[in-house]
Design a protein around this motif. Structure first.
Motif, PDB file in Angstrom:
ATOM      1  N   HIS A  69       0.867  -1.174   0.000  1.00 47.17           N
ATOM      2  CA  HIS A  69       0.000   0.000   0.000  1.00 47.17           C
ATOM      3  C   HIS A  69       0.908   1.229   0.000  1.00 47.17           C
ATOM      4  O   HIS A  69       1.367   1.672   1.053  1.00 47.17           O
ATOM      5  N   ALA A  70       1.178   1.764  -1.203  1.00 48.93           N
ATOM      6  CA  ALA A  70       2.106   2.896  -1.352  1.00 48.93           C
ATOM      7  C   ALA A  70       1.355   4.200  -1.588  1.00 48.93           C
ATOM      8  O   ALA A  70       1.874   5.129  -2.194  1.00 48.93           O
ATOM      9  N   SER A  71       0.149   4.284  -1.091  1.00 46.22           N
ATOM     10  CA  SER A  71      -0.677   5.474  -1.294  1.00 46.22           C
ATOM     11  C   SER A  71      -0.142   6.678  -0.529  1.00 46.22           C
ATOM     12  O   SER A  71       0.488   6.534   0.515  1.00 46.22           O
ATOM     13  N   ASN A  72      -0.404   7.856  -1.103  1.00 48.56           N
ATOM     14  CA  ASN A  72      -0.052   9.125  -0.478  1.00 48.56           C
ATOM     15  C   ASN A  72       1.438   9.278  -0.194  1.00 48.56           C
ATOM     16  O   ASN A  72       1.824   9.939   0.767  1.00 48.56           O
ATOM     17  N   ILE A  73       2.266   8.659  -1.028  1.00 53.39           N
ATOM     18  CA  ILE A  73       3.715   8.799  -0.914  1.00 53.39           C
ATOM     19  C   ILE A  73       4.195   9.585  -2.130  1.00 53.39           C
ATOM     20  O   ILE A  73       3.677   9.419  -3.229  1.00 53.39           O
ATOM     21  N   GLN A  74       5.193  10.445  -1.933  1.00 51.20           N
ATOM     22  CA  GLN A  74       5.764  11.206  -3.034  1.00 51.20           C
ATOM     23  C   GLN A  74       7.158  10.689  -3.351  1.00 51.20           C
ATOM     24  O   GLN A  74       8.008  10.588  -2.465  1.00 51.20           O
ATOM     25  N   PHE A  75       7.359  10.347  -4.625  1.00 49.37           N
ATOM     26  CA  PHE A  75       8.663   9.932  -5.119  1.00 49.37           C
ATOM     27  C   PHE A  75       9.113  10.995  -6.118  1.00 49.37           C
ATOM     28  O   PHE A  75       8.564  11.112  -7.210  1.00 49.37           O
ATOM     29  N   THR A 124      -0.477   8.386  -5.105  1.00 50.88           N
ATOM     30  CA  THR A 124       0.986   8.320  -5.078  1.00 50.88           C
ATOM     31  C   THR A 124       1.528   9.287  -6.121  1.00 50.88           C
ATOM     32  O   THR A 124       1.004   9.369  -7.228  1.00 50.88           O
ATOM     33  N   ALA A 125       2.562  10.026  -5.777  1.00 51.76           N
ATOM     34  CA  ALA A 125       3.160  10.987  -6.706  1.00 51.76           C
ATOM     35  C   ALA A 125       4.484  10.441  -7.240  1.00 51.76           C
ATOM     36  O   ALA A 125       5.361  10.063  -6.467  1.00 51.76           O
ATOM     37  N   PHE A 126       4.574  10.376  -8.563  1.00 53.22           N
ATOM     38  CA  PHE A 126       5.828  10.028  -9.231  1.00 53.22           C
ATOM     39  C   PHE A 126       6.222  11.248 -10.052  1.00 53.22           C
ATOM     40  O   PHE A 126       5.639  11.530 -11.093  1.00 53.22           O
ATOM     41  N   LYS A 127       7.188  11.996  -9.554  1.00 59.12           N
ATOM     42  CA  LYS A 127       7.641  13.203 -10.240  1.00 59.12           C
ATOM     43  C   LYS A 127       9.050  12.956 -10.746  1.00 59.12           C
ATOM     44  O   LYS A 127      10.000  12.927  -9.967  1.00 59.12           O
ATOM     45  N   ASP A 128       9.151  12.707 -12.044  1.00 61.07           N
ATOM     46  CA  ASP A 128      10.426  12.395 -12.693  1.00 61.07           C
ATOM     47  C   ASP A 128      11.042  11.120 -12.110  1.00 61.07           C
ATOM     48  O   ASP A 128      12.204  11.095 -11.717  1.00 61.07           O
ATOM     49  N   ALA A 129      10.251  10.062 -12.060  1.00 62.20           N
ATOM     50  CA  ALA A 129      10.722   8.758 -11.569  1.00 62.20           C
ATOM     51  C   ALA A 129      11.177   7.896 -12.746  1.00 62.20           C
ATOM     52  O   ALA A 129      10.576   7.933 -13.822  1.00 62.20           O
ATOM     53  N   PHE A 145      -1.847   3.086 -12.525  1.00 54.49           N
ATOM     54  CA  PHE A 145      -1.221   4.401 -12.524  1.00 54.49           C
ATOM     55  C   PHE A 145      -2.274   5.509 -12.580  1.00 54.49           C
ATOM     56  O   PHE A 145      -2.011   6.633 -12.160  1.00 54.49           O
ATOM     57  N   ASN A 146      -3.458   5.187 -13.090  1.00 55.90           N
ATOM     58  CA  ASN A 146      -4.525   6.189 -13.170  1.00 55.90           C
ATOM     59  C   ASN A 146      -5.005   6.633 -11.788  1.00 55.90           C
ATOM     60  O   ASN A 146      -5.705   7.627 -11.661  1.00 55.90           O
ATOM     61  N   LYS A 147      -4.608   5.939 -10.741  1.00 56.00           N
ATOM     62  CA  LYS A 147      -4.955   6.335  -9.370  1.00 56.00           C
ATOM     63  C   LYS A 147      -3.900   7.256  -8.760  1.00 56.00           C
ATOM     64  O   LYS A 147      -4.070   7.778  -7.664  1.00 56.00           O
ATOM     65  N   CYS A 148      -2.767   7.435  -9.461  1.00 58.21           N
ATOM     66  CA  CYS A 148      -1.683   8.282  -8.952  1.00 58.21           C
ATOM     67  C   CYS A 148      -2.095   9.747  -8.926  1.00 58.21           C
ATOM     68  O   CYS A 148      -3.010  10.174  -9.629  1.00 58.21           O
ATOM     69  N   ASP A 149      -1.366  10.523  -8.151  1.00 60.99           N
ATOM     70  CA  ASP A 149      -1.536  11.971  -8.134  1.00 60.99           C
ATOM     71  C   ASP A 149      -1.095  12.493  -9.506  1.00 60.99           C
ATOM     72  O   ASP A 149       0.065  12.327  -9.898  1.00 60.99           O
ATOM     73  N   PRO A 150      -1.984  13.138 -10.262  1.00 65.22           N
ATOM     74  CA  PRO A 150      -1.624  13.584 -11.610  1.00 65.22           C
ATOM     75  C   PRO A 150      -0.739  14.836 -11.653  1.00 65.22           C
ATOM     76  O   PRO A 150      -0.157  15.142 -12.686  1.00 65.22           O
ATOM     77  N   PHE A 151      -0.599  15.530 -10.529  1.00 64.12           N
ATOM     78  CA  PHE A 151       0.170  16.775 -10.514  1.00 64.12           C
ATOM     79  C   PHE A 151       1.654  16.494 -10.754  1.00 64.12           C
ATOM     80  O   PHE A 151       2.306  15.771  -9.990  1.00 64.12           O
ATOM     81  N   LEU A 152       2.198  17.053 -11.822  1.00 66.36           N
ATOM     82  CA  LEU A 152       3.608  16.889 -12.224  1.00 66.36           C
ATOM     83  C   LEU A 152       4.000  15.415 -12.422  1.00 66.36           C
ATOM     84  O   LEU A 152       5.174  15.052 -12.268  1.00 66.36           O
ATOM     85  N   LEU A 153       3.047  14.577 -12.753  1.00 67.05           N
ATOM     86  CA  LEU A 153       3.309  13.149 -12.981  1.00 67.05           C
ATOM     87  C   LEU A 153       4.234  12.977 -14.179  1.00 67.05           C
ATOM     88  O   LEU A 153       3.948  13.443 -15.275  1.00 67.05           O
ATOM     89  N   GLN A 154       5.366  12.340 -13.934  1.00 70.23           N
ATOM     90  CA  GLN A 154       6.333  12.111 -15.005  1.00 70.23           C
ATOM     91  C   GLN A 154       7.201  10.914 -14.633  1.00 70.23           C
ATOM     92  O   GLN A 154       7.739  10.844 -13.529  1.00 70.23           O
ATOM     93  N   PHE A 155       7.306   9.983 -15.592  1.00 72.74           N
ATOM     94  CA  PHE A 155       8.151   8.819 -15.365  1.00 72.74           C
ATOM     95  C   PHE A 155       8.635   8.259 -16.688  1.00 72.74           C
ATOM     96  O   PHE A 155       8.158   8.638 -17.757  1.00 72.74           O
ATOM     97  N   SER A 156       9.618   7.352 -16.605  1.00 74.38           N
ATOM     98  CA  SER A 156      10.111   6.634 -17.781  1.00 74.38           C
ATOM     99  C   SER A 156      10.327   5.179 -17.371  1.00 74.38           C
ATOM    100  O   SER A 156      10.530   4.871 -16.188  1.00 74.38           O
ATOM    101  N   PHE A 157      10.252   4.305 -18.381  1.00 70.69           N
ATOM    102  CA  PHE A 157      10.332   2.869 -18.125  1.00 70.69           C
ATOM    103  C   PHE A 157      11.310   2.230 -19.101  1.00 70.69           C
ATOM    104  O   PHE A 157      11.209   2.429 -20.310  1.00 70.69           O
ATOM    105  N   LYS A 158      12.247   1.468 -18.572  1.00 72.01           N
ATOM    106  CA  LYS A 158      13.203   0.753 -19.417  1.00 72.01           C
ATOM    107  C   LYS A 158      13.279  -0.697 -18.952  1.00 72.01           C
ATOM    108  O   LYS A 158      13.462  -0.968 -17.754  1.00 72.01           O
ATOM    109  N   ASP A 159      13.099  -1.627 -19.890  1.00 70.22           N
ATOM    110  CA  ASP A 159      13.176  -3.075 -19.605  1.00 70.22           C
ATOM    111  C   ASP A 159      12.189  -3.498 -18.517  1.00 70.22           C
ATOM    112  O   ASP A 159      12.514  -4.329 -17.661  1.00 70.22           O
TER     113      ASP A 159
END
Length: 190
Positions: free
Chosen positions: A40-46, A64-69, A81-95
């Motif tokens: 349960h990683a809700s309401n955490i900012q990364f 959950t906030a992922f800002k440049d994760a 991911f649609n449940k995440c905090d949308p404010f400044l939501l930014q991430f990248s995925f490799k492999d």
């Protein structure tokens, strides 16, 4: 106010299914080989965090906030991911393994997916302007009323996109995968 603040901390081989992840803000932290499955990683900012070789499968990400994760070689099956905090939501995925995840209605322009497994992922009504799907498997992924303008699909495969239902202006495709735009029309390409 956030409970805890962690700055530039490294978490190595932490099993968060046995030791609870603390609520708060994680700024410029690195998580390597950590287990967050069903956590349960809700309401955490990364913020500007990197996740390497982690298992996030079925984690709860409410607000959950992922800002440049950055996620590298992570197992992330069934994430909403649609449940995440949308404010400044930014991430990248490799492999990464992202099968059965949802990006429903998210505004995530400039997102890079590199060598990812995105089977049965929901991109319905998502805004993916200028994103890249580099060598990604999109088998049974849903693109419904999705904004895909200027998205690079040149090395993606197994996708099915209806260009009438989704906006694809300026999107890039290769000769080999353009058939993924024609499936809805029931035409035969030889």
């Amino acid at each position: 106010m956030l409970d805890n603040y962690f700055d530039s901390k490294t978490f190595l081989k932490v099993d968060f299914t046995k030791s609870t992840i603390k609520k708060g803000e994680y700024d410029n932290c690195t998580f390597t080989n950590c287990n967050l499955e069903n956590v349960h990683a809700s309401n955490i900012q990364f913020v500007e965090c990197e996740f390497v070789d982690c298992n996030f499968s079925n984690a709860i990400l409410d607000n959950t906030a992922f800002k440049d994760a950055q996620f590298i070689n992570c197992k992330m099956i069934g994430l909403r991911f649609n449940k995440c905090d949308p404010f400044l939501l930014q991430f990248s995925f490799k492999d990464c393994q992202l099968n059965f995840s949802s990006f429903y209605q998210l505004k995530i322009p400039n997102t890079k997916f590199s060598n990812c497994n995105l089977q049965e992922v929901d991109f319905t009504e998502a805004i993916l302007l200028n994103s890249v799907f580099d060598d990604c498997d999109l088998k049974l992924a849903t693109f419904d009323r999705t904004i895909l303008e200027n998205v690079d699909f040149r090395t993606a495969y197994n996708f099915n996109i209806n260009p009438i239902e989704s906006k694809v202006k300026g999107a890039k495709f290769s000769k080999e995968n353009v058939v993924g735009l024609l499936t809805e029309f029931k035409v035969v390409v030889e």
